[in-house]
Design a protein around this motif. Sequence first.
Motif, mmCIF file in Angstrom:
data_model
loop_
_atom_site.group_PDB
_atom_site.id
_atom_site.type_symbol
_atom_site.label_atom_id
_atom_site.label_comp_id
_atom_site.label_asym_id
_atom_site.label_seq_id
_atom_site.Cartn_x
_atom_site.Cartn_y
_atom_site.Cartn_z
ATOM 1 N N GLN A 86 0.847 -1.199 0.000
ATOM 2 C CA GLN A 86 0.000 0.000 0.000
ATOM 3 C C GLN A 86 0.882 1.248 0.000
ATOM 4 O O GLN A 86 0.603 2.229 -0.680
ATOM 5 N N GLN A 87 1.985 1.161 0.740
ATOM 6 C CA GLN A 87 2.907 2.283 0.777
ATOM 7 C C GLN A 87 3.477 2.538 -0.619
ATOM 8 O O GLN A 87 3.597 3.666 -1.071
ATOM 9 N N LYS A 88 3.790 1.478 -1.340
ATOM 10 C CA LYS A 88 4.305 1.618 -2.701
ATOM 11 C C LYS A 88 3.243 2.206 -3.628
ATOM 12 O O LYS A 88 3.511 3.080 -4.439
ATOM 13 N N ARG A 89 2.007 1.705 -3.478
ATOM 14 C CA ARG A 89 0.916 2.232 -4.304
ATOM 15 C C ARG A 89 0.769 3.735 -4.089
ATOM 16 O O ARG A 89 0.700 4.511 -5.051
ATOM 17 N N ASP A 90 0.768 4.153 -2.824
ATOM 18 C CA ASP A 90 0.548 5.560 -2.523
ATOM 19 C C ASP A 90 1.737 6.410 -2.961
ATOM 20 O O ASP A 90 1.563 7.530 -3.452
ATOM 21 N N PHE A 91 2.931 5.869 -2.815
ATOM 22 C CA PHE A 91 4.126 6.581 -3.271
ATOM 23 C C PHE A 91 4.056 6.788 -4.786
ATOM 24 O O PHE A 91 4.319 7.870 -5.309
ATOM 25 N N PHE A 92 3.663 5.744 -5.490
ATOM 26 C CA PHE A 92 3.566 5.814 -6.947
ATOM 27 C C PHE A 92 2.526 6.868 -7.363
ATOM 28 O O PHE A 92 2.789 7.714 -8.229
ATOM 29 N N LEU A 93 1.363 6.837 -6.725
ATOM 30 C CA LEU A 93 0.306 7.809 -7.062
ATOM 31 C C LEU A 93 0.783 9.231 -6.840
ATOM 32 O O LEU A 93 0.496 10.137 -7.623
ATOM 33 N N GLU A 94 1.538 9.420 -5.753
ATOM 34 C CA GLU A 94 2.076 10.736 -5.429
ATOM 35 C C GLU A 94 3.017 11.209 -6.534
ATOM 36 O O GLU A 94 2.933 12.356 -6.986
ATOM 37 N N THR A 95 3.889 10.281 -7.003
ATOM 38 C CA THR A 95 4.830 10.677 -8.063
ATOM 39 C C THR A 95 4.088 10.944 -9.374
ATOM 40 O O THR A 95 4.624 11.618 -10.250
ATOM 41 N N MET A 96 2.882 10.413 -9.519
ATOM 42 C CA MET A 96 2.125 10.594 -10.768
ATOM 43 C C MET A 96 1.255 11.855 -10.737
ATOM 44 O O MET A 96 0.574 12.164 -11.716
ATOM 45 N N LYS A 97 1.248 12.559 -9.612
ATOM 46 C CA LYS A 97 0.420 13.765 -9.509
ATOM 47 C C LYS A 97 0.859 14.775 -10.559
ATOM 48 O O LYS A 97 2.046 15.053 -10.685
ATOM 49 N N GLY A 98 -0.089 15.295 -11.317
ATOM 50 C CA GLY A 98 0.251 16.259 -12.351
ATOM 51 C C GLY A 98 0.390 15.596 -13.715
ATOM 52 O O GLY A 98 0.520 16.281 -14.730
ATOM 53 N N SER A 99 0.349 14.261 -13.757
ATOM 54 C CA SER A 99 0.432 13.569 -15.038
ATOM 55 C C SER A 99 -0.932 13.613 -15.731
ATOM 56 O O SER A 99 -1.970 13.651 -15.079
ATOM 57 N N ARG A 100 -0.895 13.580 -17.074
ATOM 58 C CA ARG A 100 -2.163 13.537 -17.809
ATOM 59 C C ARG A 100 -2.689 12.104 -17.915
ATOM 60 O O ARG A 100 -3.761 11.872 -18.463
ATOM 61 N N LEU A 101 -1.925 11.153 -17.397
ATOM 62 C CA LEU A 101 -2.442 9.784 -17.267
ATOM 63 C C LEU A 101 -3.355 9.793 -16.053
ATOM 64 O O LEU A 101 -2.931 10.124 -14.939
ATOM 65 N N ARG A 102 -4.650 9.450 -16.256
ATOM 66 C CA ARG A 102 -5.606 9.540 -15.149
ATOM 67 C C ARG A 102 -5.724 8.194 -14.439
ATOM 68 O O ARG A 102 -6.114 7.199 -15.052
#
Length: 380
Positions: A290-306
């Motif tokens: 879950q920590q990895k999932r949330d870290f990944f989502l955080e790094t994807m913030k601002g991406s046009r991939l939804r």
Amino acid sequence: MQLTSKLPHVGTTIFTVMSALANEHGAINLSQGFPNFPSPERLSELVCHYMKKGYNQYAPMPGVAGLRERLAEKVEQLYGATINPDTEITITAGATQAIFTAITAFIRPGDEAILIEPAYDSYKPSIEVNGGTPVPYQLHAPDYRVDWAELGQLVTSRTRMIIINTPHNPTGTILKAEDMLALEKLTAGTDILVLSDEVYEHLIYDGQEHQSVLRYPALWERCLATFSFGKTFHNTGWKVGYCLASAHLMAEFRKVHQFNVFTVNTPVQYALADYLADPETYLSLPAFFQQKRDFFLETMKGSRLRPLRCEGTYFYLFDYSAISDEPDMEFAKRMTTEWGVAAIPVSAFYSNGCEDKVIRLCFAKTEETLERAGKVLRGM
Ligand code: PMP
Ligand code: GLN
């Protein structure tokens, strides 16, 4: 000599294709599902220990007794199910072999097997090579929820099996208690078997509980459930998994198992038996991933991939329609060759190539890798 393929429409699996493309182009590989961090050191040490101690000959056909006993304890504790380690557990060469063996043991020419698409790519050819007919029930973005009444309309007198997968690859959705009860009701009083692929049982997030078929006694009697140590302990290359089923089903499963593999890797089985003695080895996994999932989502913030949603597995789906309207296969290939991050096109999980402009990314990676990938993906 004239050869007629038994699987005329089958090419090379998308996971092999995309990993090869990633390697060829030096891309960050978020396509094929495997971790890029090590398997636990203690587990590797145990494997070496047993190898050096001479545990290198055939294990018993159903698997090492100590490992089967540990697994029986584990499912009792987790799912409240009493499983006989002698007659209801078989250790397999990964879940892939368990799935293939289960299908081969029960599907005859003319039988129908309902699968829920997007579906893991081994189910359909395993049915077809046995002369069965895959009957797809399709789910779609963004929710990918099963409507059991609709699925029930696909049941005929020839339906032999329904294949489910929770947590679900590739969508990251999970089946809930009401889904399992609906499946139990749908199959009650029929001869339909349920193949329940639960390889991601420990990769489930936000406090949700895995709804294993083992929790549902009335359903369980018609089920074969498959699991993967590769997914659980970060060693997909060891190819060790297992199948659980009631004794009358397992007896048929073993008739095939003994001739398509006979037995699997002995020192790894002994090592896993010792390693499983500490439940923390798997109970710690939801928090870890879950920590990895949330870290990944955080790094994807601002991406046009939804991002869609990920309740379980180590995959996240992303809608790319804000970036491109090209087919997902082309988009995934271009991501790999032009941007340097490899992804899986979700159309590969549908028998008719159906697509919703969605790609799958695997976040079972180190933070350093996820950060590098995120930087690229934010720039797309
Ligand atoms: N089922 C699903 C849903 C999977 O994602 C995978 C991939 N690991 C498998 C089965 C096969 O597991 P294994 O690697 O243990 O053969
Ligand atoms: N299960 C893995 C995935 O979905 C890959 C397994 C394989 O390569 N066959 O990516």
